[in-house]
Design an enzyme around this catalytic site. Structure first.
Site, PDB file in Angstrom:
ATOM      1  N   GLU A 199       0.856  -1.204   0.000  1.00 16.84           N
ATOM      2  CA  GLU A 199       0.000   0.000   0.000  1.00 16.84           C
ATOM      3  C   GLU A 199       0.881   1.240   0.000  1.00 16.84           C
ATOM      4  O   GLU A 199       1.980   1.222   0.544  1.00 16.84           O
ATOM      5  CB  GLU A 199      -0.954  -0.037   1.200  1.00 16.84           C
ATOM      6  CG  GLU A 199      -0.305  -0.102   2.570  1.00 16.84           C
ATOM      7  CD  GLU A 199       0.163   1.221   3.106  1.00 16.84           C
ATOM      8  OE1 GLU A 199      -0.230   2.242   2.515  1.00 16.84           O
ATOM      9  OE2 GLU A 199       0.951   1.225   4.060  1.00 16.84           O
ATOM     10  N   LEU A 215      -0.478   4.393   0.913  1.00 16.58           N
ATOM     11  CA  LEU A 215      -1.374   5.404   1.471  1.00 16.58           C
ATOM     12  C   LEU A 215      -0.600   6.338   2.397  1.00 16.58           C
ATOM     13  O   LEU A 215       0.165   5.884   3.232  1.00 16.58           O
ATOM     14  CB  LEU A 215      -2.477   4.739   2.298  1.00 16.58           C
ATOM     15  CG  LEU A 215      -3.222   3.567   1.656  1.00 16.58           C
ATOM     16  CD1 LEU A 215      -4.236   3.003   2.641  1.00 16.58           C
ATOM     17  CD2 LEU A 215      -3.900   4.013   0.379  1.00 16.58           C
ATOM     18  N   ARG A 216      -0.838   7.641   2.229  1.00 17.69           N
ATOM     19  CA  ARG A 216      -0.276   8.599   3.188  1.00 17.69           C
ATOM     20  C   ARG A 216      -1.307   8.836   4.273  1.00 17.69           C
ATOM     21  O   ARG A 216      -2.494   8.992   3.981  1.00 17.69           O
ATOM     22  CB  ARG A 216      -0.001   9.945   2.509  1.00 17.69           C
ATOM     23  CG  ARG A 216       1.069   9.939   1.461  1.00 17.69           C
ATOM     24  CD  ARG A 216       0.944  11.171   0.592  1.00 17.69           C
ATOM     25  NE  ARG A 216      -0.352  11.218  -0.081  1.00 17.69           N
ATOM     26  CZ  ARG A 216      -0.877  12.298  -0.660  1.00 17.69           C
ATOM     27  NH1 ARG A 216      -0.241  13.439  -0.636  1.00 17.69           N
ATOM     28  NH2 ARG A 216      -2.055  12.251  -1.261  1.00 17.69           N
ATOM     29  N   ASN A 220       9.541   4.245   0.049  1.00 18.57           N
ATOM     30  CA  ASN A 220       9.613   4.970   1.323  1.00 18.57           C
ATOM     31  C   ASN A 220      11.043   5.392   1.647  1.00 18.57           C
ATOM     32  O   ASN A 220      11.272   6.489   2.157  1.00 18.57           O
ATOM     33  CB  ASN A 220       9.039   4.112   2.460  1.00 18.57           C
ATOM     34  CG  ASN A 220       7.534   4.298   2.598  1.00 18.57           C
ATOM     35  OD1 ASN A 220       6.927   5.037   1.829  1.00 18.57           O
ATOM     36  ND2 ASN A 220       6.929   3.639   3.562  1.00 18.57           N
ATOM     37  N   CYS A 257       5.849   4.900   9.413  1.00 22.83           N
ATOM     38  CA  CYS A 257       6.324   4.153   8.240  1.00 22.83           C
ATOM     39  C   CYS A 257       7.784   4.405   7.879  1.00 22.83           C
ATOM     40  O   CYS A 257       8.567   3.458   7.795  1.00 22.83           O
ATOM     41  CB  CYS A 257       5.438   4.489   7.046  1.00 22.83           C
ATOM     42  SG  CYS A 257       3.700   4.198   7.381  1.00 22.83           S
ATOM     43  N   LYS A 296      10.436   3.053  10.357  1.00 30.32           N
ATOM     44  CA  LYS A 296      10.381   1.581  10.414  1.00 30.32           C
ATOM     45  C   LYS A 296      10.936   0.967   9.117  1.00 30.32           C
ATOM     46  O   LYS A 296      11.725   0.022   9.150  1.00 30.32           O
ATOM     47  CB  LYS A 296       8.916   1.181  10.626  1.00 30.32           C
ATOM     48  CG  LYS A 296       8.564  -0.254  10.390  1.00 30.32           C
ATOM     49  CD  LYS A 296       7.124  -0.539  10.780  1.00 30.32           C
ATOM     50  CE  LYS A 296       6.097  -0.194   9.723  1.00 30.32           C
ATOM     51  NZ  LYS A 296       6.059  -1.068   8.551  1.00 30.32           N
TER      52      LYS A 296
HETATM   53  C1  UGA Z   1       4.546   7.455   4.012  1.00 28.76           C
HETATM   54  C2  UGA Z   1       4.601   7.474   2.476  1.00 28.76           C
HETATM   55  O1  UGA Z   1       4.617   8.829   2.019  1.00 28.76           O
HETATM   56  C3  UGA Z   1       3.386   6.744   1.898  1.00 28.76           C
HETATM   57  O2  UGA Z   1       3.498   6.689   0.477  1.00 28.76           O
HETATM   58  C4  UGA Z   1       3.377   5.302   2.450  1.00 28.76           C
HETATM   59  O3  UGA Z   1       2.278   4.560   1.968  1.00 28.76           O
HETATM   60  C5  UGA Z   1       3.282   5.377   3.974  1.00 28.76           C
HETATM   61  O4  UGA Z   1       4.443   6.096   4.477  1.00 28.76           O
HETATM   62  C6  UGA Z   1       3.289   3.951   4.487  1.00 28.76           C
HETATM   63  O5  UGA Z   1       4.310   3.276   4.318  1.00 28.76           O
HETATM   64  O6  UGA Z   1       2.253   3.496   4.969  1.00 28.76           O
HETATM   65  P1  UGA Z   1       3.228   8.848   5.884  1.00 28.76           P
HETATM   66  O7  UGA Z   1       3.897   7.989   6.919  1.00 28.76           O
HETATM   67  O8  UGA Z   1       1.781   9.139   6.012  1.00 28.76           O
HETATM   68  O9  UGA Z   1       3.398   8.214   4.423  1.00 28.76           O
HETATM   69  O10 UGA Z   1       4.055  10.217   5.913  1.00 28.76           O
HETATM   70  P2  UGA Z   1       4.661  11.202   4.806  1.00 28.76           P
HETATM   71  O11 UGA Z   1       3.616  12.076   4.251  1.00 28.76           O
HETATM   72  O12 UGA Z   1       5.493  10.444   3.849  1.00 28.76           O
HETATM   73  O13 UGA Z   1       5.635  12.081   5.748  1.00 28.76           O
HETATM   74  C7  UGA Z   1       6.727  11.457   6.415  1.00 28.76           C
HETATM   75  C8  UGA Z   1       7.544  12.472   7.186  1.00 28.76           C
HETATM   76  O14 UGA Z   1       8.262  13.340   6.296  1.00 28.76           O
HETATM   77  C9  UGA Z   1       6.729  13.396   8.085  1.00 28.76           C
HETATM   78  O15 UGA Z   1       7.383  13.532   9.317  1.00 28.76           O
HETATM   79  C10 UGA Z   1       6.707  14.715   7.320  1.00 28.76           C
HETATM   80  O16 UGA Z   1       6.536  15.857   8.123  1.00 28.76           O
HETATM   81  C11 UGA Z   1       8.081  14.696   6.669  1.00 28.76           C
HETATM   82  N1  UGA Z   1       8.177  15.559   5.458  1.00 28.76           N
HETATM   83  C12 UGA Z   1       7.478  15.274   4.341  1.00 28.76           C
HETATM   84  C13 UGA Z   1       9.049  16.655   5.478  1.00 28.76           C
HETATM   85  O17 UGA Z   1       9.731  16.935   6.490  1.00 28.76           O
HETATM   86  N2  UGA Z   1       9.150  17.427   4.355  1.00 28.76           N
HETATM   87  C14 UGA Z   1       8.451  17.150   3.224  1.00 28.76           C
HETATM   88  O18 UGA Z   1       8.631  17.900   2.201  1.00 28.76           O
HETATM   89  C15 UGA Z   1       7.588  16.057   3.211  1.00 28.76           C
END
Ligand code: UGA
Length: 435
Positions: free
Chosen positions: A149, A151-152, A206, A258, A261
């Site tokens: 998956e 999904l964000r 990821n 995510c 991990k």
């Molecule tokens: C992430 C991936 O983006 C999804 O595609 C994936 O499905 C999901 O993990 C998963 O494995 O289930 P998510 O954990 O919801 O999604 O978080 P992200 O939106 O990727 O953000 C991750 C971290 O990066 C956050 O702490 C966010 O604040 C940081 N971030 C993101 C930044 O510091 N700068 C950015 O430009 C973007």
């Protein structure tokens, strides 16, 4: 494709989203969980996850009868065409993913499925797991398929119903095509691969995102030393389509359930495969330094010591748009600040006031968090923080705001008489960056 009968095992954020959205796509879905209280709540359409659009779909699909929740795996799954496994795969002691929950489900379903059912693993699983599970299941009439998956959190429904890609991996191509066709209603591009490749696509994606972020956080540090502005630098990078326009915003480090991990797990996989993946090692190490960088800025802003200093924190979740504080960089920063003797008050639109989260006393309004604080730190990029009445904040005599997300309107904050310490701006004359 005609409506299919699907069992989803696990009603966490992946399983619940998948169950609700498969029902929305017209399939007949039963979602199974071991937590009775959760199953009871979901059966009443009481969705506790902060996931936009999910509760209305759960409610509507309970109404159509296409979605049901049950406690514990039903004894008879012979009427089911697909079993989706969506149970947690947390980090184990050695950094590798802990697959106990997945193995248990496989063990339990073995004697309950009829021939030609497809077992689909949605949980994030290390490369080679589908092969191992196929042997463990020991049912030649049942294919095991990987369907990672993407999904964000905060966008799970949108990402499920309008995915950028659907990846299905199996040595049994017929079964893989059957799984892919469940998503026909989304019209997403579909990639069918062998199981190892599909398993790796998830980690590769990821970890690439994490690497991009560690890269940009290091660049921000460099900008501070060289007199460059990270906003301009990344703007210049974004215009190159080969680089892409997202995941280039610096912050207090990447977190959540995510990326931390999965980076650890892929590194453990590389180690056991005896492949030197020092790039990934550096990606993780760079991230561990970010909270210390923020603390150094706050300590400087407080005049060199944090002992007894009141610090107001804006944002506690790992990113905006979610109520999730798991592996939140904001809390990593908070614990380091507390270890140096700071007194912490925090506000987050998605964390209820009144409780403590770690060393942070959580309050119900941003102004309460800020009141009486010597330094204010913006840790999560909630848009509402940019809209605060900064004049009111400045009037209180608080001179310094550390903005770890480069979120705040520089001109407004500066005009309020506040010293703004941003990220990736020239260190000399922090207030001199462009507006
Ligand atoms: C992430 C991936 O983006 C999804 O595609 C994936 O499905 C999901 O993990 C998963 O494995 O289930 P998510 O954990 O919801 O999604 O978080 P992200 O939106 O990727 O953000 C991750 C971290 O990066 C956050 O702490 C966010 O604040 C940081 N971030 C993101 C930044 O510091 N700068 C950015 O430009 C973007």
């Amino acid at each position: 494709m005609a409506s299919q009968r699907i069992a989803v095992v696990g009603a966490g954020y992946v399983g619940l989203t998948a169950a609700a959205c498969f029902a929305r796509l017209g399939h007949d879905v039963v979602c199974v969980d071991v937590d009775k209280a959760k199953v009871d709540a979901l059966s009443r359409a009481d969705v506790s996850l902060h996931e936009p659009g999910l509760a209305p779909i759960v409610s509507a699909e309970l109404g159509t009868g296409r979605l049901r929740f049950v406690h514990g795996l039903p004894d008879d799954l012979s009427e089911v065409d697909f079993v989706f496994v969506a149970v947690p795969t947390p980090t184990g002691a050695d950094g590798a993913a802990d697959l106990n929950a997945v193995d248990t489900v496989l063990d339990q379903v073995r004697d309950r499925l009829s021939a030609n059912t497809v077992v689909v693993v949605k949980s994030t699983i290390p490369v080679g797991t589908v092969s191992r599970l196929t042997a463990l299941l020991n049912r030649p009439d049942i294919a095991v398929v990987s369907n990672p998956e993407f999904l964000r959190e905060g966008h799970a429904v949108e990402d499920f119903l309008h995915p950028q890609r659907v990846v299905v991996g199996s040595e049994n191509q017929t079964a893989a095509r059957r799984v892919a066709s469940l998503y026909a209603g989304t019209r997403a591009p579909t990639l069918i691969t062998g199981s190892a490749s599909a398993e790796l696509v998830k980690y590769a994606s990821n970890c690439f995102l994490a690497m991009k972020l560690s890269y940009v956080n290091s660049l921000a540090e460099l900008c501070e030393q060289l007199g460059a502005d990270i906003a301009d630098v990344t703007e210049g990078m974004r215009l190159d389509q080969r680089i892409g326009s997202t995941f280039l915003t610096p912050g207090p480090g990447w977190g959540g359930s995510c990326l931390p991990k999965d980076t650890k797990a892929l590194l453990a996989t590389a180690l056991s495969a005896e492949v030197d993946f020092s790039l990934l090692d550096a990606t993780i190490a760079t991230n561990s330094r970010q909270a210390h960088r923020v603390v150094a800025k706050v300590r400087d802003a407080a005049g060199g010591s944090l002992t007894g200093v009141r610090v107001g924190l804006l944002g506690l979740t790992f990113k905006a748009g979610t109520d999730d504080v798991r592996d939140s960089p904001a809390l990593a920063v908070a614990e380091l600040l507390a270890a140096e003797g700071a007194e912490l008050t925090g506000y987050d639109p998605c964390v209820p006031g009144g409780d403590a989260v770690g060393s942070v006393r959580v309050v119900a309004s941003p102004y309460t968090a800020i009141d009486g604080a010597s330094v204010v730190v913006v840790l999560t990029e909630w848009p509402e923080f940019a809209e605060l009445d900064w004049k009111r904040v400045g009037d209180g005599g608080r001179a310094v705001v550390v903005d770890t997300r480069d979120l705040l309107p520089v001109k407004k904050v500066r005009e309020a008489g506040i010293r703004l310490v941003a990220v990736g701006k020239p260190l000399v004359g922090q207030n001199n960056h462009r507006e």
